[in-house]
Design a protein around this motif. Structure first.
Motif, PDB file in Angstrom:
ATOM      1  N   ASP A 158       0.857  -1.184   0.000  1.00 24.71           N
ATOM      2  CA  ASP A 158       0.000   0.000   0.000  1.00 24.71           C
ATOM      3  C   ASP A 158       0.901   1.245   0.000  1.00 24.71           C
ATOM      4  N   THR A 159       0.298   2.406  -0.205  1.00 24.11           N
ATOM      5  CA  THR A 159       1.098   3.640  -0.355  1.00 24.11           C
ATOM      6  C   THR A 159       1.988   3.886   0.853  1.00 24.11           C
ATOM      7  N   GLU A 160       1.441   3.612   2.038  1.00 23.82           N
ATOM      8  CA  GLU A 160       2.202   3.903   3.251  1.00 23.82           C
ATOM      9  C   GLU A 160       3.477   3.062   3.321  1.00 23.82           C
ATOM     10  N   ARG A 161       3.319   1.781   2.979  1.00 25.00           N
ATOM     11  CA  ARG A 161       4.485   0.888   3.050  1.00 25.00           C
ATOM     12  C   ARG A 161       5.499   1.236   1.953  1.00 25.00           C
ATOM     13  N   LYS A 162       5.001   1.489   0.753  1.00 28.25           N
ATOM     14  CA  LYS A 162       5.926   1.880  -0.326  1.00 28.25           C
ATOM     15  C   LYS A 162       6.685   3.149   0.078  1.00 28.25           C
ATOM     16  N   ASN A 163       5.972   4.129   0.612  1.00 29.28           N
ATOM     17  CA  ASN A 163       6.598   5.397   1.008  1.00 29.28           C
ATOM     18  C   ASN A 163       7.671   5.208   2.073  1.00 29.28           C
ATOM     19  N   ALA A 164       7.447   4.248   2.964  1.00 33.10           N
ATOM     20  CA  ALA A 164       8.404   4.038   4.049  1.00 33.10           C
ATOM     21  C   ALA A 164       9.732   3.512   3.509  1.00 33.10           C
ATOM     22  N   LEU A 165       9.700   2.906   2.324  1.00 36.02           N
ATOM     23  CA  LEU A 165      10.908   2.275   1.774  1.00 36.02           C
ATOM     24  C   LEU A 165      11.440   2.958   0.535  1.00 36.02           C
ATOM     25  N   SER A 166      10.595   3.706  -0.136  1.00 30.89           N
ATOM     26  CA  SER A 166      10.889   4.021  -1.536  1.00 30.89           C
ATOM     27  C   SER A 166      11.834   5.213  -1.716  1.00 30.89           C
ATOM     28  N   HIS A 167      12.380   5.284  -2.907  1.00 33.17           N
ATOM     29  CA  HIS A 167      13.170   6.414  -3.400  1.00 33.17           C
ATOM     30  C   HIS A 167      12.446   7.741  -3.139  1.00 33.17           C
ATOM     31  N   ARG A 168      11.147   7.806  -3.527  1.00 33.74           N
ATOM     32  CA  ARG A 168      10.396   9.055  -3.369  1.00 33.74           C
ATOM     33  C   ARG A 168      10.163   9.353  -1.895  1.00 33.74           C
ATOM     34  N   GLY A 169       9.816   8.320  -1.131  1.00 33.88           N
ATOM     35  CA  GLY A 169       9.601   8.506   0.306  1.00 33.88           C
ATOM     36  C   GLY A 169      10.847   9.095   0.962  1.00 33.88           C
ATOM     37  N   ARG A 170      12.017   8.592   0.558  1.00 36.15           N
ATOM     38  CA  ARG A 170      13.262   9.090   1.160  1.00 36.15           C
ATOM     39  C   ARG A 170      13.515  10.543   0.780  1.00 36.15           C
ATOM     40  N   ALA A 171      13.266  10.870  -0.472  1.00 33.76           N
ATOM     41  CA  ALA A 171      13.466  12.258  -0.917  1.00 33.76           C
ATOM     42  C   ALA A 171      12.453  13.181  -0.225  1.00 33.76           C
ATOM     43  N   LEU A 172      11.204  12.731  -0.125  1.00 32.81           N
ATOM     44  CA  LEU A 172      10.161  13.562   0.495  1.00 32.81           C
ATOM     45  C   LEU A 172      10.419  13.766   1.985  1.00 32.81           C
ATOM     46  N   ALA A 173      10.958  12.749   2.649  1.00 32.07           N
ATOM     47  CA  ALA A 173      11.262  12.887   4.080  1.00 32.07           C
ATOM     48  C   ALA A 173      12.313  13.976   4.275  1.00 32.07           C
ATOM     49  N   LYS A 174      13.311  14.020   3.371  1.00 29.87           N
ATOM     50  CA  LYS A 174      14.343  15.068   3.471  1.00 29.87           C
ATOM     51  C   LYS A 174      13.734  16.449   3.218  1.00 29.87           C
ATOM     52  N   LEU A 175      12.862  16.526   2.222  1.00 30.27           N
ATOM     53  CA  LEU A 175      12.199  17.805   1.935  1.00 30.27           C
ATOM     54  C   LEU A 175      11.374  18.257   3.144  1.00 30.27           C
ATOM     55  N   ALA A 176      10.603  17.330   3.727  1.00 26.01           N
ATOM     56  CA  ALA A 176       9.746  17.689   4.871  1.00 26.01           C
ATOM     57  C   ALA A 176      10.601  18.179   6.043  1.00 26.01           C
ATOM     58  N   ASP A 177      11.749  17.527   6.303  1.00 24.15           N
ATOM     59  CA  ASP A 177      12.641  17.959   7.394  1.00 24.15           C
ATOM     60  C   ASP A 177      13.190  19.355   7.119  1.00 24.15           C
TER      61      ASP A 177
END
Ligand SMILES: O=P(O)(O)OP(=O)(O)OP(=O)(O)OC[C@H]1O[C@@H](n2cnc3c(O)ncnc32)[C@H](O)[C@@H]1O
Length: 184
Positions: A158-177
């Motif tokens: 699901d989106t949540e799990r993909k986001n926790a692992l994915s390329h985009r999730g990692r980039a977005l986490a850095k942007l959010a920080d």
């Protein structure tokens, strides 16, 4: 709540971004056909796209652009920055046909998110390693059905799990920080 315009034709990317940013930002899909420069660097493509879209809009709203791709090691990184074109022309089934005969089917998804508010432009990148497999699953978008990570394809998550692992999730986490730090 502030608005952040996400310049993309891909609603899947917007859904993923909302998970990281929706506490503070109203993330809206923004239609603008920015000129994609020819470059092997996702960061250059995304940053130029964001600045181009910022200049062209009729408001003073921060913009994000996300450029991503699947890089297959034994194919020298193909389709890489050309992933969108290859998906539209060959389709992912035929990318699997190409990969099927490879001894080493390892690859990576890479993503760079570029942010600009007119004064400052920053890029944030993420990558995830995996293996190209025969298509499985019906979630996600794009190459997700043929990209396996830890025994599951991204299309099986699901989106949540993909986001926790994915390329985009990692980039977005850095942007959010980074956005949160700028607030303080
Ligand atoms: O350029 P925009 O309008 O944002 O939409 P796009 O989907 O064409 O975006 P990209 O050029 O960044 O994507 C390159 C290709 O990689 C695919 N892709 C990007 N992120 C992906 C992801 O998280 N999972 C699977 N495929 C992805 C996508 O479907 C495209 O075929």
């Amino acid at each position: 709540m502030r608005t952040l315009r996400f310049v993309t034709t891909n609603p899947g990317k917007v859904r993923e971004a909302e998970q990281y940013l929706s506490d503070v930002y109203d993330v809206t899909q923004h239609d603008y056909d920015y000129a994609e420069i020819q470059s092997d660097e996702l960061a250059d493509i995304a940053a130029r796209g964001a600045e181009d879209a910022y200049e062209a809009q009729d408001a003073d709203v921060p913009i994000i652009v996300d450029d991503a791709g699947l890089f297959v090691r034994a194919l020298d990184g193909f389709p890489g920055p050309y992933s969108s074109y290859v998906e539209d022309t060959l389709g992912i089934e035929r990318v699997w046909d190409l990969a099927e005969d490879l001894e080493d089917r390892r690859g990576a998804f890479r993503c760079t998110v570029a942010y600009t508010d007119g004064d400052v432009t920053e890029t944030f990148s993420g990558a995830v390693q995996g293996t190209v497999v025969a298509p499985r699953g019906d979630g996600g978008f794009g190459y997700d059905p043929i990209f396996e990570h830890d025994g599951e394809t991204f299309a099986e998550m699901d989106t949540e799990r993909k986001n926790a692992l994915s390329h985009r999730g990692r980039a977005l986490a850095k942007l959010a920080d980074w956005l949160a730090e700028r607030e303080n």
